[in-house]
Structures are given as structure tokens and as C-alpha cells.
Design a protein around this motif. Structure first.
Motif, PDB file in Angstrom:
ATOM      1  N   ILE A 183      21.367  33.295   0.111  1.00 57.55           N
ATOM      2  CA  ILE A 183      22.106  31.209  -0.613  1.00 57.55           C
ATOM      3  C   ILE A 183      21.920  30.160   0.407  1.00 57.55           C
ATOM      4  CG2 ILE A 183      24.077  30.848  -1.812  1.00 57.55           C
ATOM      5  CD1 ILE A 183      24.497  33.198  -3.369  1.00 57.55           C
ATOM      6  N   ILE A 184      22.444  31.412   1.688  1.00 59.08           N
ATOM      7  CA  ILE A 184      23.089  29.950   2.256  1.00 59.08           C
ATOM      8  C   ILE A 184      21.590  29.786   3.209  1.00 59.08           C
ATOM      9  CG2 ILE A 184      23.495  30.172   5.092  1.00 59.08           C
ATOM     10  CD1 ILE A 184      25.938  31.649   4.336  1.00 59.08           C
ATOM     11  N   GLU A 185      20.544  30.527   3.438  1.00 59.24           N
ATOM     12  CA  GLU A 185      19.174  30.099   3.569  1.00 59.24           C
ATOM     13  C   GLU A 185      18.469  29.079   3.141  1.00 59.24           C
ATOM     14  OE1 GLU A 185      15.245  31.949   5.268  1.00 59.24           O
ATOM     15  OE2 GLU A 185      16.425  33.048   4.529  1.00 59.24           O
ATOM     16  N   ALA A 186      18.762  29.690   2.108  1.00 56.82           N
ATOM     17  CA  ALA A 186      18.176  27.969   0.833  1.00 56.82           C
ATOM     18  C   ALA A 186      18.641  27.265   1.322  1.00 56.82           C
ATOM     19  CB  ALA A 186      18.278  28.757  -0.444  1.00 56.82           C
ATOM     20  N   HIS A 187      20.279  27.128   1.253  1.00 56.27           N
ATOM     21  CA  HIS A 187      20.679  25.222   1.201  1.00 56.27           C
ATOM     22  C   HIS A 187      20.395  24.676   2.424  1.00 56.27           C
ATOM     23  CE1 HIS A 187      24.125  22.818   0.474  1.00 56.27           C
ATOM     24  NE2 HIS A 187      24.516  23.084   1.488  1.00 56.27           N
ATOM     25  N   TRP A 188      20.232  25.584   3.718  1.00 54.81           N
ATOM     26  CA  TRP A 188      19.934  24.721   4.814  1.00 54.81           C
ATOM     27  C   TRP A 188      19.019  24.443   4.534  1.00 54.81           C
ATOM     28  CZ3 TRP A 188      16.473  26.984   8.035  1.00 54.81           C
ATOM     29  CH2 TRP A 188      16.282  27.992   8.420  1.00 54.81           C
ATOM     30  N   LYS A 189      17.777  25.156   4.539  1.00 58.89           N
ATOM     31  CA  LYS A 189      16.386  24.532   4.219  1.00 58.89           C
ATOM     32  C   LYS A 189      15.927  23.769   3.079  1.00 58.89           C
ATOM     33  CE  LYS A 189      13.494  28.957   5.083  1.00 58.89           C
ATOM     34  NZ  LYS A 189      13.322  29.488   4.942  1.00 58.89           N
ATOM     35  N   SER A 190      17.136  23.276   2.404  1.00 59.02           N
ATOM     36  CA  SER A 190      17.302  22.366   0.583  1.00 59.02           C
ATOM     37  C   SER A 190      16.981  20.707   0.910  1.00 59.02           C
ATOM     38  CB  SER A 190      17.557  22.821   0.294  1.00 59.02           C
ATOM     39  OG  SER A 190      19.481  22.379   0.188  1.00 59.02           O
ATOM     40  N   LYS A 191      18.439  21.290   2.637  1.00 54.94           N
ATOM     41  CA  LYS A 191      19.016  20.566   3.320  1.00 54.94           C
ATOM     42  C   LYS A 191      18.008  19.113   4.797  1.00 54.94           C
ATOM     43  CE  LYS A 191      23.472  20.038   1.994  1.00 54.94           C
ATOM     44  NZ  LYS A 191      23.861  18.193   1.441  1.00 54.94           N
ATOM     45  N   GLY A 192      17.123  20.113   4.880  1.00 52.00           N
ATOM     46  CA  GLY A 192      15.979  19.744   5.775  1.00 52.00           C
ATOM     47  C   GLY A 192      16.178  20.336   7.017  1.00 52.00           C
ATOM     48  N   TYR A 193      17.368  20.925   7.989  1.00 49.11           N
ATOM     49  CA  TYR A 193      17.049  21.822   8.850  1.00 49.11           C
ATOM     50  C   TYR A 193      16.245  22.594   9.340  1.00 49.11           C
ATOM     51  CZ  TYR A 193      21.627  19.889   8.367  1.00 49.11           C
ATOM     52  OH  TYR A 193      23.702  19.359   8.072  1.00 49.11           O
ATOM     53  N   LYS A 194      15.910  22.839  10.629  1.00 53.05           N
ATOM     54  CA  LYS A 194      14.869  23.524  10.903  1.00 53.05           C
ATOM     55  C   LYS A 194      15.404  25.393  11.202  1.00 53.05           C
ATOM     56  CE  LYS A 194      12.926  19.869  13.239  1.00 53.05           C
ATOM     57  NZ  LYS A 194      12.118  19.550  14.448  1.00 53.05           N
ATOM     58  N   ASN A 241      20.844  28.244  13.007  1.00 45.42           N
ATOM     59  CA  ASN A 241      21.746  28.081  14.245  1.00 45.42           C
ATOM     60  C   ASN A 241      21.788  26.542  13.893  1.00 45.42           C
ATOM     61  OD1 ASN A 241      22.683  29.097  16.460  1.00 45.42           O
ATOM     62  ND2 ASN A 241      21.004  27.238  17.889  1.00 45.42           N
ATOM     63  N   ASN A 242      20.668  24.995  13.885  1.00 44.28           N
ATOM     64  CA  ASN A 242      20.828  24.386  13.690  1.00 44.28           C
ATOM     65  C   ASN A 242      21.988  23.621  12.775  1.00 44.28           C
ATOM     66  OD1 ASN A 242      19.736  21.662  12.549  1.00 44.28           O
ATOM     67  ND2 ASN A 242      19.887  21.516  14.720  1.00 44.28           N
ATOM     68  N   TYR A 243      21.667  24.229  11.182  1.00 45.05           N
ATOM     69  CA  TYR A 243      22.950  23.784  10.446  1.00 45.05           C
ATOM     70  C   TYR A 243      24.326  24.045  11.166  1.00 45.05           C
ATOM     71  CZ  TYR A 243      25.240  24.473   6.079  1.00 45.05           C
ATOM     72  OH  TYR A 243      25.602  24.067   5.377  1.00 45.05           O
ATOM     73  N   VAL A 244      24.245  25.561  11.204  1.00 38.00           N
ATOM     74  CA  VAL A 244      25.536  25.752  12.260  1.00 38.00           C
ATOM     75  C   VAL A 244      26.232  24.548  12.681  1.00 38.00           C
ATOM     76  CG1 VAL A 244      27.115  27.315  12.588  1.00 38.00           C
ATOM     77  CG2 VAL A 244      25.718  28.033  10.746  1.00 38.00           C
ATOM     78  N   ASN A 245      25.880  24.339  14.074  1.00 34.80           N
ATOM     79  CA  ASN A 245      25.971  23.734  14.952  1.00 34.80           C
ATOM     80  C   ASN A 245      25.869  22.385  14.788  1.00 34.80           C
ATOM     81  OD1 ASN A 245      26.128  25.358  17.695  1.00 34.80           O
ATOM     82  ND2 ASN A 245      24.183  26.291  17.815  1.00 34.80           N
ATOM     83  N   THR A 246      25.647  21.604  13.424  1.00 39.55           N
ATOM     84  CA  THR A 246      25.797  20.644  13.333  1.00 39.55           C
ATOM     85  C   THR A 246      27.256  20.322  12.480  1.00 39.55           C
ATOM     86  OG1 THR A 246      23.561  19.957  13.119  1.00 39.55           O
ATOM     87  CG2 THR A 246      24.493  18.819  11.316  1.00 39.55           C
TER      88      THR A 246
END
Length: 65
Positions: free
Chosen positions: A32-43, A46-51
Motif C-alpha cells: 500500500i505504501i509503495e503504491a502511494h509513493w509511486k502515485s505521488k511521483g517519488y523515485k 527512501n526519497n519519499y521518507v526522507n522528503t
């Protein structure tokens, strides 16, 4: 002369330049988390969490990077 070992080089670089933070989520939540960060455009996760951490720290006076 020995052969260059990129994997060893990369591992050594990461060990010297990064700290690891490992966390657990309930079973099934990772997808679920993976689908979410990908839908937000994160690469990456790691990039999502750090942001998110940087944004939270900036908003709450938690210090610089």
C-alpha cells in the motif's frame, strides 16, 4: 593487479556515507505504501521518507539536514 569489485565499492561507500534506519510495518502495508509513493511521483521509498522527514522537521523547527 586485482579486479575492480563494484559491489564491494558500493557497499563500502554506503557504509561510510549513510546511516541505516530500518522500520517495520504490518503485513500487507508495504504494498500500500509503495503504491502511494509511486502515485505521488517519488523515485523510491527512501526519497519519499526522507522528503517527509525533512518537511516535518522544517515545519516543526527540528533542525537542518
Amino acid at each position: 593487479m586485482g579486479e575492480f569489485n563494484k559491489q564491494k565499492y558500493d557497499n563500502n561507500y554506503a557504509k561510510q556515507n549513510y546511516d541505516r534506519c530500518i522500520f517495520n510495518v504490518p503485513k500487507g502495508r508495504k504494498a500500500i505504501i509503495e503504491a502511494h509513493w509511486k502515485s505521488k511521483g517519488y523515485k523510491s521509498l527512501n526519497n519519499y521518507v526522507n522528503t517527509l522527514i525533512d518537511r516535518d522537521m522544517e515545519e516543526n523547527g527540528g533542525g537542518a539536514k
